[in-house]
Design an enzyme around this catalytic site. Structure first.
Site: not given
Length: 345
Positions: A93, A106, A117, A120, A160-161, A192, A215-217, A291, A334
């Protein structure tokens, strides 16, 4: 024998290929230019080549493509979400988002994701496979053709990474940027990552001036480990060291993505530690509202906490914004739509 995909070949590779098959070198450049400028999806459409040359090429070569399976249009804003069908039957997607400055996409770099994660959706079924550089390009080309526009920005922040698919992603960036093709500016591309430290160093050494987004969080290792398994491998301190190296090599500002989760990473101590570790680094913080997904029973941080983070970080001299929620009525986060579609099959 598997056919070679023209869309994945660099300009130099294309020229050498044409020489190898007994054609003139300039025909390779013509073909590269035509494929990427016109975003064609089959060799028969390369009308700058004589028909007998096209017929000869079709025996051993192809132009990979993906097709639009579904497009969902938000009734809230101009966000459009695409489900793309790959040639092997897998589904990915992408999202197109309209802003005042233009349209941003995106896009995905893998089918699924193995990073795990907890908040996600794209990682819940694990990693199926990497996307080829041709398939990643096809996301961009299909969106541009469907909307009849040139994208202003591209964000590698879908499923994906990206740094886990390093070679294909780097090839994609170079193909998209090539002046004989789309001539898309590196500075309008964001990649990212959840923090694959060795690959951040490797990317820095490429000296490709894209924007790197981390992506820290959480600023605390123990909390980050619970949310992001990659935290067990690379500490926050190691990620920051790699970020300083990236800035030194590219002179580009780093973006830190921070999803605010109620009671998890929105405490005062989180805020103060985040301000401390980012102080002095050329960076920007992008605060994200969570989300919700079925497997993660937490809620997004309260509005006053989000505003407190933004105001306090800005006061500390750390540029901070709150990411606008877009396409919430079409599962634009995502991985959500792909999972919903697959489960419904």
């Amino acid at each position: 024998m598997q056919k070679i995909d023209f869309k994945s070949l660099s300009l130099e590779e294309m020229k050498q290929l044409f020489l190898k098959i007994g054609e003139k070198e300039y025909r390779g450049e013509q073909t590269f230019n035509f494929i990427h400028k016109n975003m064609v999806d089959s060799i028969s459409k390369i009308t700058v080549l004589p028909k007998d040359t096209r017929d000869k090429l079709e025996k051993n070569y192809t132009i990979g493509n993906i097709s639009v399976l579904e497009r969902y249009d938000s009734k809230i804003d101009d966000t459009k979400k695409y489900l793309f069908l790959l040639e092997d039957g897998n589904i990915i997607e992408s999202v197109a988002m309209k802003y005042s400055y233009g349209t941003s996409a995106c896009i995905s770099t893998q089918v699924g994701c193995k990073m795990g994660c907890v908040f996600c959706a794209s990682t819940k079924e694990g990693l199926v496979r990497n996307l080829t550089s041709s398939e990643i390009l096809s996301e961009v080309y299909n969106i541009q053709k469907d909307l009849n526009l040139k994208l202003s920005n591209i964000v590698l922040m879908g499923s994906g990474e990206p740094l886990d698919n390093y070679d294909n992603v780097i090839n994609f960036l170079k193909l998209l940027h090539d002046e004989k093709g789309q001539n898309f500016g590196y500075r309008n591309i964001t990649l990212s990552t959840c923090g694959l430290v060795p690959k951040i160093y490797k990317l820095a050494d490429e000296k490709i001036p894209i924007t790197l987004s981390i992506s820290l969080h959480s600023p605390f290792d123990e909390d980050r480990k619970r949310m992001m398994p990659i935290g067990k491998k690379y500490r926050v301190e190691e990620i920051l060291k790699a970020c300083y190296y990236y800035v030194e090599k590219t002179n580009r500002r780093i973006t830190f993505e921070y999803t605010l989760i109620n009671g998890e990473n929105d405490r005062r101590e989180d805020l103060e530690e985040l301000a401390r570790i980012l102080g002095g680094l050329l960076c920007h913080v992008n605060l994200i509202c969570l989300n919700p997904i079925e497997e993660f029973n937490k809620t997004k941080a309260k509005e006053d906490k989000i505003q407190e983070f933004k105001n306090r970080l800005n006061q500390k001299g750390i540029s901070t914004t709150i990411r606008r929620e877009m396409g919430s009525d079409i599962n634009a986060a995502c991985g959500q739509l792909r999972r919903k579609y697959i489960k419904g099959l």
